[in-house]
Design an enzyme around this catalytic site. Structure first.
Site, PDB file in Angstrom:
ATOM      1  N   HIS A 275     -30.227  15.642 -62.871  1.00 46.83           N
ATOM      2  CA  HIS A 275     -29.178  14.723 -62.572  1.00 46.83           C
ATOM      3  C   HIS A 275     -29.447  14.859 -60.698  1.00 46.83           C
ATOM      4  O   HIS A 275     -30.229  15.607 -60.359  1.00 46.83           O
ATOM      5  CB  HIS A 275     -27.878  15.177 -62.935  1.00 46.83           C
ATOM      6  CG  HIS A 275     -27.504  16.834 -62.659  1.00 46.83           C
ATOM      7  ND1 HIS A 275     -27.471  17.255 -61.553  1.00 46.83           N
ATOM      8  CD2 HIS A 275     -27.213  17.582 -63.631  1.00 46.83           C
ATOM      9  CE1 HIS A 275     -26.958  18.209 -61.870  1.00 46.83           C
ATOM     10  NE2 HIS A 275     -27.002  18.679 -62.746  1.00 46.83           N
ATOM     11  N   GLU A 276     -28.535  14.164 -60.370  1.00 43.11           N
ATOM     12  CA  GLU A 276     -28.520  14.076 -58.789  1.00 43.11           C
ATOM     13  C   GLU A 276     -28.497  15.415 -58.127  1.00 43.11           C
ATOM     14  O   GLU A 276     -29.088  15.637 -57.187  1.00 43.11           O
ATOM     15  CB  GLU A 276     -27.402  13.087 -58.297  1.00 43.11           C
ATOM     16  CG  GLU A 276     -27.598  12.496 -56.924  1.00 43.11           C
ATOM     17  CD  GLU A 276     -28.937  11.974 -56.574  1.00 43.11           C
ATOM     18  OE1 GLU A 276     -29.666  11.360 -57.274  1.00 43.11           O
ATOM     19  OE2 GLU A 276     -29.192  12.166 -55.363  1.00 43.11           O
ATOM     20  N   GLY A 277     -27.663  16.434 -58.719  1.00 46.12           N
ATOM     21  CA  GLY A 277     -27.608  17.671 -58.225  1.00 46.12           C
ATOM     22  C   GLY A 277     -29.019  18.349 -58.249  1.00 46.12           C
ATOM     23  O   GLY A 277     -29.663  18.827 -56.901  1.00 46.12           O
ATOM     24  N   HIS A 278     -29.891  18.160 -59.265  1.00 43.41           N
ATOM     25  CA  HIS A 278     -31.101  18.538 -59.315  1.00 43.41           C
ATOM     26  C   HIS A 278     -32.147  18.038 -58.102  1.00 43.41           C
ATOM     27  O   HIS A 278     -32.917  18.665 -57.524  1.00 43.41           O
ATOM     28  CB  HIS A 278     -32.036  18.672 -60.442  1.00 43.41           C
ATOM     29  CG  HIS A 278     -31.248  19.182 -61.618  1.00 43.41           C
ATOM     30  ND1 HIS A 278     -30.635  18.784 -62.675  1.00 43.41           N
ATOM     31  CD2 HIS A 278     -31.239  20.860 -61.939  1.00 43.41           C
ATOM     32  CE1 HIS A 278     -30.079  19.726 -63.457  1.00 43.41           C
ATOM     33  NE2 HIS A 278     -30.574  20.751 -63.182  1.00 43.41           N
TER      34      HIS A 278
END
Ligand code: PAF
Length: 285
Positions: free
Chosen positions: A37-40
């Protein structure tokens, strides 16, 4: 669009990595369990920024059985390598994915296990006693296989970040560990692959975790005693619809030892269950 290569074996990984190192490239590793997701993707972009255009960024994707207890969600953990590769292609920044088969990490007869005390004690270890030795073991394997100069971890798993720093320090691994701030939804919910388990109803409740931590941090800064603030936060979470609160704790930001007052950098950390999803979050106090 160029397709991002996926490497499956440690021998292919080693050949590519050594060729790059011979050219003098800095090598960064972003260890993940996929379901990106955007965190990764933020970790990948940070890694790219850090090593520069001449450097190389490797993203590992491996759902590590050693960090799941038998009753946990290993079998159901979201796995979609094609979707992850597509995200990495469009986000840019990664040179290849290392997605080893389990036998590359845990060959037959594998019997080693790394145990860490210090920052691994308490908090997550109360509910998940197996967790940090599973993480430390797989991260050590990945570090030794990839041999990066630096590696990137999200601050969402703040205790894990400190455990990895301890691992590197204690074993003289000589890898720089870079922590990257949490990426959040608009209502403050920290991004996590497990948010996919939340029903619409649970999702509404989930957003309160971050608001309660923010409110608690403010109260403590204004002088509310730490223990009272922790208890109040736990009872607000229960009233908000969380079925279980594993902990709300204000700790020393470096060691995770309990603190009595804010005479040093501190962190508020929490773990709480809504529906069938266990959420964690943290922030500086
Ligand atoms: O944070 C994670 O995704 C995992 O714990 C890690 C660091 C990739 C180890 O399996």
């Amino acid at each position: 669009m160029t397709l991002i290569p996926i490497i499956r074996t440690k021998s292919a990984l080693g050949a590519q990595r050594n060729a790059w190192a011979a050219d003098g490239a800095s090598i960064a590793l972003v260890p993940t369990m996929g379901a990106l997701h955007e965190g990764h993707l933020t970790l990948v972009r940070e890694a790219r920024r850090y090593v520069g255009p001449q450097g190389r960024v490797i993203v590992s994707i491996f759902v590590n059985p050693a960090q799941f207890a038998p009753h946990e969600d290993f079998d159901h953990y979201p796995r979609d390598l094609a979707a992850d590769a597509a995200k990495l292609e469009t986000s840019g920044g990664a040179d290849f994915i290392y997605a080893p088969d389990a036998s590359e990490i845990y060959p037959d007869g594998f019997a080693a296990r790394i145990h860490i005390d210090g920052p691994a004690s308490g908090l997550e270890s109360e509910a998940r006693p197996h967790f940090f030795s599973g993480v430390a073991t797989v991260v050590a394997k990945l570090f030794l296989q990839v041999k990066p100069g630096c590696a990137f971890f999200g601050e969402k798993d703040y205790q894990q970040l400190l455990v990895v720093k301890q691992l590197v320090r204690d074993l003289d691994l000589g890898i720089e560990i870079v922590g990257v701030p949490i990426v959040r939804e608009a209502d403050g919910l920290a991004l996590s692959s497990r948010n996919a388990y939340l029903s619409a109803h649970d999702r509404q409740i989930a957003g309160t975790l971050n608001r309660v931590l923010q409110g608690t941090a403010t109260m403590v800064r204004k002088g509310t005693p730490i223990e009272r603030a922790e208890h109040e936060a736990a009872s607000i979470l229960k009233q908000s619809g969380f079925s279980r609160v594993d902990y709300v704790a204000i700790r020393d930001a470096e060691t995770l030892e309990p603190v009595k007052n804010l005479d040093r950098p501190a962190r508020i950390l929490a773990a709480s269950v809504v529906g069938r999803t266990r959420l964690i979050d943290n922030m500086p106090v």
